[in-house]
Design an enzyme around this catalytic site. Structure first.
Site, short mmCIF file in Angstrom:
data_model
loop_
_atom_site.label_atom_id
_atom_site.label_comp_id
_atom_site.label_asym_id
_atom_site.label_seq_id
_atom_site.Cartn_x
_atom_site.Cartn_y
_atom_site.Cartn_z
N GLU A 209 1.30 -1.09 -0.43
CA GLU A 209 0.05 0.26 0.39
C GLU A 209 1.00 1.30 0.48
OE1 GLU A 209 -3.51 0.97 0.13
OE2 GLU A 209 -3.33 -1.90 -0.67
N SER A 487 -53.42 -23.00 37.75
CA SER A 487 -53.22 -24.47 38.53
C SER A 487 -51.43 -24.45 39.59
CB SER A 487 -53.46 -25.65 38.01
OG SER A 487 -54.89 -26.06 37.84
#
Length: 796
Positions: A209, A487
């Site tokens: 780069e 229940s």
């Protein structure tokens, strides 16, 4: 003649002189005009220069302030990493091969033929060879270790490892990363220090780069000019002239808009950056900032996270070809995405390897070896967003008590949770598969479900499902769906009764008969049983086993609704509970997580442990910030809890949950309770074994009748989960003050094991029956006669 000639000569000379003067005047005028133009041009240039200085200098100063201000105080917002619990392995641990494979998969381990690198494993029959990664656990750092284990039918039989590593006979797998909590801008990165970056990456990045990186002052004019000419000739952007410093400026400070102003700013800021900071600082910032890909809406920044995202490895462990691929992707992370464009990525990687060879960074032989290898990219990254959003939702809520939302999304915290990946996967499959089977059995197709699975002893939530579709979290039903529990509340009514040792035991007669109560609004509440029948007098145990409504109300009115509300609070639930008789039958809205909290205390034998999803929180460097220890709170009347747990096993053995053993495919001692609400809108089931307690809910989001009961829906989803888990009998060892006694239930009398209808039932001391059966009387009389003969008549 002569005079005329002289006259003509004079005239000619005069004419020439006039012309000469005129020419001189013209030249003088031309020079004057030219010098005036130059002066005007000079003035314009000076004006422009003044404007440039007047505007440019402040602009450069402003850019300089921006550069120094942001770069001096540079601090990236780092997402928090959320981890599952580390799996502890030791000889005798109950775990199946499928569960171990699921745990390894969740943690990102790669199945290979040779386990020569951390994060890999191999399988040969029931033998596993595992190379664990180094990891900073919540209690400290542990090195990489290779170990072998052999599985039996349902547990680890043999565990062997590197010398000195598992001296205590235990090895922990590094945990799966299950989620990230991202900053608002959705950037994902793992910070790295320059000294920890492989040398090949540092030198190779510059070779590809920016070969002049060590020598330029931020920009290279020749490179910019060369790129400009190439782009003009091509009619498009084919070459970039940016240095690494310019690339950093573009990513860190500027937008990606391609304008002249942005390029000028980029060049100026690059020079300013080089002026103020050394190359090492700039390069380290670049390595952490550069864009390297996308995962959904989350941008992957920096080489540290890219290494984990593509290779599931820390940057320091990357091979040559993997470093080359990452360097190549700098030119275009989307263009060379190895998952979407593998062939293009391979070509780019090999091109970078050639550059490495050409610049002397790698030998030709080393490059050839690297080129021969595949890309080595994992199919899917281990993290990103959240694999289990309902559970992570619970994690966020727990952490909000101690941490700000901004801290969770920007400080890079390491959050260790209680989630067991294999059990979570099984739970999700149980919900999705279970609801599909219910549809096939004729129940509505739009049923939804929630599931909570927790460890009995520690209260650690192992799995949590809030939707029938795995990974969807529009509405977290496990935490937020408030529905009547039916229940499921009844065991608490009977627990209150058993705490009154002077009045109740499991054999105390209770009446199941109609009851009518006038309400404050003038209406009459008269509950009926599920079968629309009344069953008269029966032992308390039978009323619970068969979940009779009328008997429960009779008992509940005696122990008191206010005491029931108080008991719910004692068990760790702070929801609003109406102080009305209907609460005795579950006319109270709770969430699945709250129901799980209530029953955890019962499953733990009367020790209340707050359910938790987080164990510890660390800084990004592994420094402990917060630990969430086990908080054990013993409840009063633990003897009554122990007796109730026995009664709950009878519910599964021969009561409303009697189909459960058949659904599981094995006869195991499990405690459980079904729950059904009015018009069969909600189905609940709570069940617990020695190690695990789980709650399942099934119903419709719009609360319309769904045709569900506790046993035909929620219990089946519960069974789908526990078929995949090791199931052990519930612990029915009684505390001091409670003993098993042989009794005849129907006669409420003591009896002998050899007598008809004899069963063992636990009683708190002093509550056992005072009467005896005729069978027991005869046996005791016979025993007394035998003892008399032995003492006084002697042997024949």
């Amino acid at each position: 003649m002569i005079s005329k000639a002289k006259t003509r000569v004079k005239k000619t000379r005069a004419k020439k002189g006039g012309t000469s003067r005129r020419n001189k005047q013209r030249k003088k005028t031309g020079k004057t005009k030219k010098s005036g133009l130059l002066r005007r041009l000079f003035r314009i240039l000076m004006l422009l220069l003044g404007l440039g200085i007047g505007l440019g200098v402040p602009w450069v100063v402003w850019l300089d302030v921006q550069v120094r201000g942001e770069f001096d105080g540079r601090k990236w917002d780092l997402p928090s990493r959320v981890y599952a619990r580390p799996l502890s392995l030791y000889e005798g641990k109950a775990i199946s091969q499928n569960s171990l494979l699921a745990e390894l998969k969740a943690a990102g381990y790669r199945r290979t033929s040779v386990t020569d690198t951390p994060g890999s494993f191999s399988v040969n029959g029931n033998r596993f060879d595992i190379n664990r990664r180094a990891f900073v656990f919540d209690d400290g750092a542990k090195p990489a270790v290779r170990f072998q284990l052999q599985l039996g039918a349902d547990s680890i039989q043999v565990l062997r490892g590197d010398p000195g590593v598992n001296d205590q006979g235990l090895v922990r797998l590094d945990p799966a990363e299950i989620a990230s909590i991202y900053p608002l801008h959705d950037e994902d990165r793992t910070l790295i220090a320059l000294q920890d970056v492989p040398e090949l990456l540092v030198t190779g990045l510059q070779a590809v780069e920016d070969r002049q990186f060590k020598h330029h002052n931020g920009i290279v004019v020749r490179s910019i000019a060369r790129a400009l000419v190439a782009n003009i000739r091509a009619g498009r952007t084919v070459q970039g002239g940016s240095t690494l410093t310019q690339q950093l400026v573009k990513n860190y400070f500027l937008s990606s808009n391609r304008t002249v102003v942005r390029k000028v700013n980029e060049a100026i800021m690059a020079v300013l950056l080089e002026w103020h900071y050394d190359k090492a600082e700039i390069l380290e910032a670049y390595l952490n900032e550069i864009f390297m890909g996308q995962q959904g809406k989350h941008a992957i920044h920096g080489f540290g996270r890219a290494s984990e995202f593509y290779f599931d490895r820390p940057l320091a462990d990357l091979a040559d070809e993997q470093i080359a691929l990452l360097v190549g992707m700098v030119r275009g992370a989307s263009l060379y995405n190895p998952r979407r464009n593998p062939q293009r990525a391979l070509q780019r990687r090999n091109q970078v390897l050639d550059i490495f060879a050409g610049t002397g960074l790698m030998s030709s032989a080393r490059v050839a070896t690297a080129k021969s290898r595949p890309l080595g990219v994992v199919d899917k990254p281990r993290s990103g967003g959240s694999r289990y959003p309902a559970f992570v939702d619970m994690v966020r809520r727990q952490l909000k008590r101690d941490y700000r939302s901004s801290d969770l999304s920007s400080e890079g915290l390491r959050i260790f949770t209680t989630l067991a990946p294999a059990e979570q996967e099984y739970a999700q499959q149980a919900v999705a598969g279970g609801l599909d089977k219910l549809r096939q059995r004729g129940l509505p197709a739009d049923l939804q479900a929630a599931l909570v699975l927790a460890d009995v002893a520690s209260g650690e939530v192992r799995a949590l499902v809030g939707d029938r579709v795995a990974g969807r979290n529009y509405f977290n039903r496990a935490l937020d769906a408030r529905r009547q529990i039916g229940s499921v509340i009844k065991p608490l009514v009977y627990l209150l009764a058993l705490e009154h040792v002077d009045d109740y035991s499991l054999l105390t007669p209770v009446t199941d008969e109609p009851v009518s109560l006038r309400q404050p609004d003038g209406s009459v509440w008269s509950p009926a049983n599920y079968d629309r029948k009344s069953h008269g007098e029966m032992p308390l145990l039978e009323a619970l086993v068969h979940s009779y409504n009328q008997a429960t109300v009779q008992v509940g009115l005696k122990v008191g609704v206010a005491n029931l509300i108080r008991k719910i609070r004692q068990l760790g639930v702070n929801a609003k509970v109406p102080a009305v008789p209907a609460t005795l039958l579950g006319a109270v809205e709770l969430t699945p997580i709250e129901v799980a909290q209530m029953y955890q205390s019962l499953a733990a034998g009367g020790y209340s442990v707050p359910l938790r999803s987080v164990i510890a929180v660390q800084t990004p460097q592994g420094v402990l910030l917060t630990r969430y220890p086990l908080r054990l709170m013993p409840l009063e009347h633990r003897e009554a809890v122990a007796v109730l747990n026995f009664a709950m096993t009878r519910v599964v053995a021969r009561g409303t949950a009697r189909e459960l053993p058949g659904l599981l495919g094995e006869d195991v001692l499990i405690a459980g309770k079904t729950g059904t609400t009015n018009e069969r809108r909600d189905s609940w089931f709570v069940g617990y074994t020695r190690e695990r307690v789980a709650v399942t809910w099934v119903g419709r989001d719009d609360n319309k009748p769904a045709g569900v009961t506790g046993s035909n829906a929620a219990m089946r989803v519960w069974a789908e989960l526990f078929r995949q888990l090791p199931v052990s009998n519930i612990d029915l060892r009684m505390p001091d003050g409670v003993n098993f006694v042989w009794v005849d239930v129907q006669k409420n009398a003591l009896t002998d094991p050899s007598c008809t209808a004899a069963v063992q039932i636990p009683f708190i001391d002093g509550t056992e029956p005072s009467s005896t059966t005729a069978c027991l009387d005869r046996l005791e009389k016979r025993n007394r006669r035998s003892l008399w003969r032995k003492w006084f008549e002697g042997d024949d």
